[in-house]
Design an enzyme around this catalytic site. Structure first.
Site, PDB file in Angstrom:
ATOM      1  N   LYS A 169      -2.036  -6.757   7.531  1.00  0.00           N
ATOM      2  CA  LYS A 169      -3.139  -7.706   7.393  1.00  0.00           C
ATOM      3  C   LYS A 169      -2.628  -9.107   7.065  1.00  0.00           C
ATOM      4  O   LYS A 169      -3.210 -10.096   7.519  1.00  0.00           O
ATOM      5  CB  LYS A 169      -4.124  -7.237   6.331  1.00  0.00           C
ATOM      6  N   THR A 170      -1.552  -9.210   6.275  1.00  0.00           N
ATOM      7  CA  THR A 170      -1.013 -10.536   5.938  1.00  0.00           C
ATOM      8  C   THR A 170      -0.538 -11.246   7.194  1.00  0.00           C
ATOM      9  O   THR A 170      -0.738 -12.456   7.360  1.00  0.00           O
ATOM     10  CB  THR A 170       0.150 -10.394   4.935  1.00  0.00           C
ATOM     11  N   ASP A 218      -8.822 -13.021   1.366  1.00  0.00           N
ATOM     12  CA  ASP A 218      -7.992 -11.808   1.345  1.00  0.00           C
ATOM     13  C   ASP A 218      -8.440 -10.908   0.182  1.00  0.00           C
ATOM     14  O   ASP A 218      -8.999 -11.396  -0.797  1.00  0.00           O
ATOM     15  CB  ASP A 218      -6.521 -12.214   1.169  1.00  0.00           C
ATOM     16  N   GLU A 219      -8.196  -9.606   0.276  1.00  0.00           N
ATOM     17  CA  GLU A 219      -8.535  -8.630  -0.773  1.00  0.00           C
ATOM     18  C   GLU A 219     -10.006  -8.784  -1.200  1.00  0.00           C
ATOM     19  O   GLU A 219     -10.318  -8.832  -2.387  1.00  0.00           O
ATOM     20  CB  GLU A 219      -7.605  -8.803  -1.988  1.00  0.00           C
ATOM     21  N   GLN A 273      -8.860   0.546  -1.450  1.00  0.00           N
ATOM     22  CA  GLN A 273      -7.963  -0.037  -2.448  1.00  0.00           C
ATOM     23  C   GLN A 273      -8.723  -0.904  -3.455  1.00  0.00           C
ATOM     24  O   GLN A 273      -8.157  -1.789  -4.084  1.00  0.00           O
ATOM     25  CB  GLN A 273      -6.875  -0.863  -1.766  1.00  0.00           C
ATOM     26  N   ARG A 332       2.195   2.876  -1.765  1.00  0.00           N
ATOM     27  CA  ARG A 332       3.248   1.873  -2.034  1.00  0.00           C
ATOM     28  C   ARG A 332       4.587   2.345  -1.474  1.00  0.00           C
ATOM     29  O   ARG A 332       5.517   1.551  -1.306  1.00  0.00           O
ATOM     30  CB  ARG A 332       3.420   1.640  -3.548  1.00  0.00           C
TER      31      ARG A 332
END
Length: 778
Positions: free
Chosen positions: A33-34, A225-226, A256, A614
């Site tokens: 996504k980044t 974002d997020e 998340q 992670r």
């Protein structure tokens, strides 16, 4: 630009190339996504959108810096500088500084951190003569913070009888008054706390339509974002700014969403499509980070949640090894397993320490891990521990520097007015505080006008206060012509801070001086970095704002080759080749405090999903059968989350517990020593009263004998007793708690035999061999 777009897969390319309109990108863990956000911003700029018209809101300053760096490599550094990109708090602090006069604040207002706020609330509670055991400053601040993030101002609070009743029920009927005093004192001091940066932005946009219109026209394209981690206050700001053009792109993953305890509202992402018309929905479902086993295991976990958006995360990566599950007897043994596994992987695979991360649910779990890593001589770093900028000597220097920028900052002033000691006692400070409250002025303003106010101070005290004011004003004069480094260095010398610390010649005292030196080094580095920032000049105000808005993860330790230890909350957004999720036990993970409702349990499950995803190559899940809690060893059982993973993705390094053992929910001791349900009553004989006997009860042996005590030296299961006679000075031994050591001397006989051992960690200790659990390794 074409080469960057061609490097995207089809799912990533579609949202990147949509120029206008509202859109949501549901991005699974590790789906790039980044990269999509970065190239999308660069694409907008290539389509003629002015960088000044783009607003990008990120979760951390670190993420913003990384994205800006990537964008600069595509469109050039000069254009990238013009982007408004950063966290909610940093972006809106910037807006508030520009518009602060409308709200009655100075443009150089101070940003209070949590410690400042707790200290101020503590002072207010004391002044109001409230019971500090009931009105605990940290708890009161948490309550006020939740009010602010829900846009419950002081006025709204007093208009809401239910809130007042709830506080009264919790024995805090005057909490509203504390809230009122806290807000008033912050305003008088020209200060905002972190929550104010959002609350005041909402106030600015709601009360001043011209300001809202100005920033709506400026930020024609907004990217968040997020988005799943936004709270109500952040949500309203984004809605207001995007309302005119509705060119808004939000990116997030409902799986998340793990910050409900901080006010994050998962409904913001779940209901996004209802907030805007014609929303385009895109899904990034290919995971590039993890092996197939990890991805599928994570999917099998999150599938158990009922509240979620539809998506199917998949990967084209190799299967990879299965997730390894390990059971230990105690938390100490769990730590030794993790440290041993890291040590072996390093030796066999030649991995760096930075390849490994240990994640836990609570900070307290780090102790056992730290002990074990130290004994293996494995370097590590704890994230989220006491930050460098929270250390006392650093806070003292920063308080002086804050006073230079904003002399109304009462928290900073009270902290340093008599440190180093200059004869200004608590009673003097109390008189100044009372006068400041009475005249509705800051303490510094009272000190500047002592000749006009009768505070009943003697001439000596007046002279000391005048000298303090003169010193601060001299710093302000220097600040007009010099950079932050020159001023900070001057302040540490002129105030006597360094001389005060030099009086303490202990290692701790020397470390404090080194910390101040490191602070000056950091300021120097900051100034060098500011040379690249358009319009920046390395001023003290710029440095203080950078410090106030930084987070633990934003700071560079200078040594990346360390095992990372952190809570799962802090691990969000990071990735490591090898991840150990420790403490996988019921009542610990999921937390006992998060199992009251389905929504709480689902958030815990999302937290486990974050922990598992992670890992890039290998994930470990470890748990202990017993663990120390509040000084007592308590039994534990494996977390339900281990059972929720499909068994084909797991490899048990120790046999899982299969025998179900019911744990009584009441203390059986309350029933006494005899279970009456298994007794029968004998018939009375010869008129004697009945007696209770058990079936098959053996007859007592009336031949009483003296029992010999067991020889303790012969019964010990200690490994040391197996080779007691063979131990000699010079032996290298391993101890469960103290690690590796060398035997220096042996003395005593039998059960009193002792060994004097010099351990690598902990120094020289004398141990009784009948109790010591030693392994001879050399």
């Amino acid at each position: 630009m074409e080469k960057y777009i061609s490097g995207l897969n089809d799912a990533q390319r579609a949202p990147t190339l949509q120029k206008d309109g509202p859109m949501i990108i549901i991005a699974g863990a590790g789906s790039g996504k980044t990269r999509v956000l970065t190239i999308r911003i660069a694409y907008l700029m290539s389509q003629g959108i002015d960088a000044f018209n783009i607003l990008a809101l990120t979760f951390t300053n670190k993420a913003a810096r990384e994205m800006k760096s990537r964008i600069a490599s595509i469109v050039g550094n000069n254009e990238a500088k013009n982007l408004w990109m950063g966290t909610f708090h940093s972006i809106f602090a910037r807006i508030l500084r520009a518009e602060s006069d409308k709200l009655g604040y100075p443009s150089n207002f101070t940003i209070y951190d949590t410690q400042d706020s707790v200290r101020l609330i503590g002072a207010i509670i004391k002044e109001m003569q409230l019971d500090k055991d009931i009105y605990k400053p940290k708890q009161v601040l948490g309550r006020i913070s939740s009010y602010k993030n829900s846009l419950i101002t002081v006025k709204a609070y007093f208009n809401n009888p239910e809130l007042q009743e709830a506080d009264a029920m919790s024995k805090k009927p005057r909490l509203g008054e504390v809230y009122q005093n806290y807000v008033d004192r912050c305003f008088k001091a020209g200060a905002m706390d972190f929550d104010d940066l959002l609350l005041k932005t909402n106030e600015l946009l709601a009360r001043f339509p011209d300001v809202l219109n100005k920033y709506q026209n400026r930020f024609r394209y907004i990217l968040v974002d997020e988005y799943q981690d936004t709270n109500h206050s952040q949500y309203l700001i984004v809605r207001a700014l995007s309302d005119k053009f509705q060119n808004i792109c939000v990116v997030g993953d409902d799986a998340q969403s793990i910050y409900a305890f901080r006010g994050a509202n998962i409904n913001n992402i779940l209901n996004f499509q209802k907030d805007y018309e014609g929303v385009q929905t895109y899904r990034l479902e290919q995971n590039y980070r993890s092996t197939r086993n990890i991805v599928e295991a994570a999917n099998s976990i999150i599938d158990k949640n009922k509240t979620k958006l539809d998506k199917v995360v998949w990967t084209a990566n190799d299967d990879g090894p299965k997730i390894k599950v390990h059971r230990s007897l105690t938390d100490g043994e769990e730590g030794r397993f993790v440290a041993g596994e890291i040590w072996e992987q390093k030796m066999q695979q030649q991995f760096n320490n930075g390849h490994f991360a240990i994640l836990y649910r609570t900070n307290a779990q780090s102790r056992a891990m730290e002990d074990a890593l130290r004994k293996r001589d494995i370097p590590y770093r704890i994230y989220g521990g006491l930050s460098f900028y929270q250390r006392k000597e650093i806070k003292d220097v920063l308080s002086y520097l804050r006073l230079v920028i904003n002399p109304k900052d009462e928290e900073a002033l009270v902290r340093v007015i008599n440190y180093p000691a200059r004869g200004i006692g608590d009673s003097t400070v109390e008189k100044l505080t009372v006068a400041a409250n009475h005249y509705k002025r800051s303490i510094f303003e009272i000190m500047e006008n002592l000749d006009r106010i009768d505070l009943k101070l003697n001439s000596g005290t007046r002279k000391k206060l005048d000298d303090f004011v003169t010193m601060i004003k001299s710093f302000q004069v220097l600040n007009e012509t010099h950079d932050a480094f020159f001023l900070a260095e001057h302040v540490t010398k002129k105030t006597g801070l360094v001389m005060e610390l030099k009086k303490d010649a202990t290692p701790e005292g020397i470390a404090r001086i080194e910390n101040i030196e490191e602070l000056l080094n950091g300021i120097k580095d900051f100034i060098e970095g500011q040379k690249e920032v358009d319009g920046a000049r390395g001023a003290l105000s710029e440095f203080l704002e950078d410090v106030a808005l930084a987070t633990d993860l934003d700071k560079d330790t200078g040594d990346d080759d360390r095992v990372a230890l952190m809570t799962i909350h802090l691990a969000k957004g990071l990735e490591f080749p090898y991840v150990f999720v420790v403490g996988m036990e019921e009542d610990l993970f999921p937390s006992a405090m998060s199992m009251n409702t389905r929504s709480e349990l689902e958030e815990e499950r999302r937290l486990f999903y974050v922990a598992l995803t992670r890992a890039e190559k290998q994930a470990y899940l470890t748990y202990a059968q017993s663990r120390y809690r509040w000084g007592k060893l308590t039994d534990s059982e494996p977390s339900r989350f281990i059972e929720e993973i499909k068994p084909e993705y797991l490899e048990y390094l120790t046999q899982p517990e299969t025998n179900y053992r019911y744990k009584p929910m009441i203390d059986i001791d309350i029933f006494g020593d005899v279970d009456k349900s298994k007794l029968r009553q004998t018939k009375p004989t010869n008129g004697t009263p009945p007696k209770w006997v058990t079936d098959n009860e053996p007859k007592p042996d009336m031949n009483i004998r003296k029992l010999k005590p067991v020889n303790s030296s012969g019964s010990s299961g200690s490994s040391a007793n197996l080779f007691d006679g063979k131990l000699v000075p010079g032996n290298i031994v391993m101890h469960e708690r103290f690690g590796k050591g060398e035997i220096l001397n042996l003395e005593g006989v039998g059960g009193d035999r002792k060994a004097e051992i010099r351990f690598e960690v902990g120094g020289i200790k004398k141990l009784l061999l009948r109790f010591a659990k030693l392994d001879v390794i050399g």
